[in-house]
Write an enzyme that holds these catalytic residues in place. Structure first.
Site, mmCIF file in Angstrom:
data_model
loop_
_atom_site.group_PDB
_atom_site.id
_atom_site.type_symbol
_atom_site.label_atom_id
_atom_site.label_comp_id
_atom_site.label_asym_id
_atom_site.label_seq_id
_atom_site.Cartn_x
_atom_site.Cartn_y
_atom_site.Cartn_z
ATOM 1 N N LYS B 43 10.228 3.836 -27.219
ATOM 2 C CA LYS B 43 9.288 4.937 -27.479
ATOM 3 C C LYS B 43 9.642 6.182 -26.670
ATOM 4 O O LYS B 43 8.837 7.111 -26.559
ATOM 5 C CB LYS B 43 7.847 4.493 -27.143
ATOM 6 C CG LYS B 43 7.406 3.221 -27.874
ATOM 7 C CD LYS B 43 6.566 3.535 -29.103
ATOM 8 C CE LYS B 43 6.299 2.308 -29.961
ATOM 9 N NZ LYS B 43 4.986 1.740 -29.799
ATOM 10 N N THR B 99 -1.307 -7.345 -15.378
ATOM 11 C CA THR B 99 -1.128 -8.441 -16.329
ATOM 12 C C THR B 99 -1.642 -9.776 -15.793
ATOM 13 O O THR B 99 -1.336 -10.145 -14.669
ATOM 14 C CB THR B 99 0.373 -8.594 -16.634
ATOM 15 O OG1 THR B 99 0.872 -7.335 -17.066
ATOM 16 C CG2 THR B 99 0.604 -9.650 -17.705
ATOM 17 N N GLU B 100 -2.413 -10.496 -16.628
ATOM 18 C CA GLU B 100 -2.835 -11.838 -16.230
ATOM 19 C C GLU B 100 -2.109 -12.874 -17.072
ATOM 20 O O GLU B 100 -1.600 -12.563 -18.138
ATOM 21 C CB GLU B 100 -4.345 -12.016 -16.326
ATOM 22 C CG GLU B 100 -4.935 -11.998 -17.711
ATOM 23 C CD GLU B 100 -6.441 -12.253 -17.684
ATOM 24 O OE1 GLU B 100 -6.863 -13.230 -17.054
ATOM 25 O OE2 GLU B 100 -7.175 -11.487 -18.305
ATOM 26 N N GLU B 211 -12.643 -15.951 -1.959
ATOM 27 C CA GLU B 211 -13.119 -17.039 -2.809
ATOM 28 C C GLU B 211 -12.632 -18.352 -2.207
ATOM 29 O O GLU B 211 -11.678 -18.347 -1.436
ATOM 30 C CB GLU B 211 -12.503 -16.941 -4.217
ATOM 31 C CG GLU B 211 -13.011 -15.809 -5.057
ATOM 32 C CD GLU B 211 -12.299 -15.756 -6.417
ATOM 33 O OE1 GLU B 211 -11.585 -16.714 -6.762
ATOM 34 O OE2 GLU B 211 -12.471 -14.752 -7.106
ATOM 35 N N HIS B 250 -4.121 -33.371 -4.991
ATOM 36 C CA HIS B 250 -3.775 -33.981 -3.700
ATOM 37 C C HIS B 250 -2.802 -33.154 -2.871
ATOM 38 O O HIS B 250 -3.119 -32.726 -1.783
ATOM 39 C CB HIS B 250 -3.182 -35.365 -3.929
ATOM 40 C CG HIS B 250 -4.167 -36.302 -4.534
ATOM 41 N ND1 HIS B 250 -3.856 -37.580 -4.864
ATOM 42 C CD2 HIS B 250 -5.463 -36.111 -4.871
ATOM 43 C CE1 HIS B 250 -4.920 -38.171 -5.375
ATOM 44 N NE2 HIS B 250 -5.906 -37.301 -5.397
#
Lengths: 398, 294
Positions: B43, B99-100, B211, B250
């Site tokens: 492009k 990006t995921e 988290e 584990h």
């Protein structure tokens, strides 16, 4: 996604198949879905010279041995009886539908070896121990010195010298060539299938009788555990088939197909949130307000009305749910899209459950107007929303 | 001042002609970010964002023509690692990857290559960074911010918005707000960001939003205990009531050596002088209780 892992577990027999395909030494096995099939498999192992066979439940939960899901048999008829006992038994809520049958190994010594993604180091970590056949967490907790570790290079992988060093430190100097091959094979298996864990426990020196009658000791993989990275599955279509539909909850299947992260819990308050961290926070605040969340549900970023409807179906499919909390912080996700989805979903709802909706961020004002016109109960702050949802649940229960 | 993004940022958008890339590039430009180039192979020669931004076929060309120093990547998951390497190869200093869904093992060699090049990668699967009043790179809604002097670092997306909104509502502004991303393998850790904030003279307080899982919060806390005693600090950890057994298997649990639980993270943060909130709305009050005057 953190907290809740997007990983695919596969069964021992399938994991062994992947190891075998990568050239690792795995003694032969057979998978049976019925006792008579297991008998046939046992007969062929006995015919090949096995003294005993081992029959192992094929389920994705740990602790099969303790639950009675792993047993030995000395004859084909005993194998059939043992398989009949294991098939259909419930291990941690999972019904056993398949058993693995293999010749019982004549074990000289057991070891532990795994390759795992080490998030902190951002490398593949090899972990080995001369204390195999027991739970490795127990070894790690009680005798951390008994575990040997080494990181593979991020570009060059596991070098021969690293594999040799690992083998010597594990006390596998007498089986050096085989140990090096297996260590490198674990890393190769990880990379070939995008696994984040490849674990052999036990890796064992076994005694076998060669074709000429001589007794030889070899190092082999007696058990295998592999977990796969969900994100990479699109480029491994053959692995998608290894998910076990027998073990997948229908709700989990619908969630996966809708692109929703969903985990059912024991409480009564259904939660619909965008983003994993915010979803966990919403659950924390429900609990803090005195309620119990019925699920973890992340609709992801940019969710449209159809995804909201699917999320609502998932929540309402749980009969315990007597109150619903919707918490959306719009970024990519547009609040008005979610509001339209909620309005449409409520129109189709099979049962009437009180709902508290909080939508902030992108297009929150449009969402508020839509929700008010549709007479939804709304909240401004997350703490307020949690309190209202918990109050509604308590009234429903009363 | 601010860290990672600011008035000096000259930004390329890799994937500017895609739906997401175009939408967010427009929002970044509207916020005041200096978007100097777009990049999409094939492009080149086109112009994006209503003709205001030239599009190039390669990052190298975009850098030569525009002097870009930062990139924001909106390339699909299987192409994003290559996009990161292209940016670093072209001399870009700061790479944000939004990006995921990038496979974790793909990121191992990429993170190493970025490190060797002396560049910085934020993400992948991150919401980006905003220095309020200066520039924003990524997808964090600009409206939640207020100019100020509190540094915010988080590994969540929408939870960060929640916390930042609570601060802004309480009249507490931010110097820079960064989402480092929630993927297993990321380029910039909590600890890396704390080091950057420590050197930023205009950041006068810190908020860390973590988290459950992994050991990154504990590692950051250990460093903060030694090096950031002078700053008021608040934190929030999501997943305090999440049930056990839904997380790492584990071998993973062993690596983190007993850390990873909410209790472990809260204890480490409190020991390092962070006030740990029970709800994101408590963060402003705790910052003030810790001595923040703003």
């Amino acid at each position: 996604m953190l907290g809740y892992d997007a990983r695919v577990k596969i069964q021992e027999a399938d994991a062994k198949g992947l190891l075998l395909a990568q050239g690792l030494p795995v003694p032969g096995w057979s998978v049976s879905r019925s006792a008579s099939e297991a008998r046939g498999a046992a007969e062929s192992f006995f015919a090949a010279g096995a003294g005993r066979v081992v029959i192992k439940a094929q389920v994705l939960v740990g602790g099969r041995g303790k639950a009675g899901g792993v047993k030995l048999a000395s004859s084909a008829s005993e194998a059939e009886a043992v398989a009949a006992g294991i098939l259909g038994m419930s291990i941690k809520g999972i019904t056993v539908r398949k058993v693995l049958v293999a010749a019982a190994a004549d074990i000289v010594k057991e070891y532990y070896l795994s390759a795992v993604l080490d998030r902190s180091a951002r490398r593949i970590l090899l972990m080995g121990s001369a204390e195999g056949g027991v739970e490795i967490e127990q070894v790690a907790a009680e005798r951390p010195d008994a575990i040997v570790t080494i990181h593979a290079h991020p570009h060059l992988g596991l070098a021969d010298w690293q594999a040799r060093q690992l083998a010597y430190r594990m006390g596998l100097g007498g089986q050096l060539k085989a140990a090096v091959g297996i260590a490198k094979g674990l890393v190769r298996t990880m990379l070939a299938y995008d696994a984040d864990l490849v674990e052999i426990n036990p890796l064992a020196i076994v005694r076998g009788v060669g074709p000429d009658g001589s007794v030889a000791e070899t190092l082999v993989c007696l058990d295998a555990k592999v977990t796969l990275d969900d994100s990479a599955l699109p480029r491994h279509p053959e692995l998608e088939a290894l998910r076990d539909p027998d073990e997948e909850d229908p709700a989990d299947l619908e969630a996966r197909q809708s692109g929703i992260s969903f985990i059912r819990l024991d409480g009564t308050i259904g939660c619909m949130v965008n983003g994993a961290g915010l979803a966990m926070t919403t659950m924390d605040l429900v609990k803090r307000a005195g309620g119990e969340p019925a699920n973890f549900l992340d609709i992801g970023g940019g969710a449209k009305a159809d995804k909201v409807a699917a999320a609502m179906r998932l929540i309402l499919a749980d009969p315990k749910v007597d109150s619903i909390l919707v918490n959306i912080f719009g970024g990519i996700t547009r609040g008005d899209e979610v509001a339209r989805g909620l309005i449409a979903a409520r129109a189709q709802q099979v049962r009437d459950v009180p709902m508290v909706v909080r939508i902030v961020g992108t297009n929150a004002a449009e969402a508020a107007a839509l929700l008010e016109a549709a007479r939804f109960e709304t909240a401004t702050s997350l703490d307020e929303a949690a309190a209202k949802a918990v109050g509604a649940s308590a009234r429903s229960a009363a | 001042m601010s860290i990672l993004v600011g008035r000096e940022t000259r930004l390329i958008i890799q994937g500017i002609t895609g739906r997401e890339g175009e939408f967010h590039a427009r929002a970044m430009q509207a916020y005041g970010t200096n978007v100097v180039a777009g990049m999409t192979p094939g492009k080149g020669g086109q112009r994006a964002l209503d003709g205001t931004v030239p599009v190039f076929n390669t990052v190298a060309e975009a850098v030569e023509e525009t002097g870009a120093n930062t990139t924001c990547i909106f390339v699909p998951a299987f192409g994003a690692p290559d996009a990161i390497l292209e940016a670093v190869g072209a001399g870009i200093e700061t790479v944000f990857c939004i990006t995921e869904g990038i496979p974790a093992l793909d990121m191992i060699p990429v993170v190493e290559a970025v490190r060797q090049a002396g560049a910085r990668l934020i993400g992948p699967n991150c919401p980006g960074a905003t220095s309020p009043g200066r520039a924003k790179v990524g997808i964090i809604p600009g409206s939640i911010h207020r100019e100020g002097d509190v540094g915010v670092v988080s590994r969540s997306g929408t939870l960060t918005y929640e916390a930042v909104q609570a601060m802004t509502d309480a009249g507490i502004g931010q110097s820079t707000c960064i989402g480092i991303g929630g993927d297993p393998v990321i380029g910039t850790t909590f600890l890396d960001v704390l080091r950057l904030f420590a050197e930023d003279r205009e950041t006068r307080a810190l908020v860390l939003i973590g988290e459950i899982g992994g050991a990154a919060e504990e590692e950051a806390a250990a460093w903060a205990a030694e090096n950031l005693q002078h700053l008021p600090k608040a934190a929030f950890i999501a997943g305090r009531t999440a049930p056990e057994g839904k997380r790492m298997g584990h071998a993973g649990a062993i690596i983190s050596g007993g850390s990873g639980t909410a209790a472990s993270k809260v204890a480490a943060l409190e020991a390092a002088g962070f006030r740990v909130a029970g709800s994101p709305t408590e963060i402003p009050g705790l910052l003030r209780a810790a001595g923040y005057e703003g």
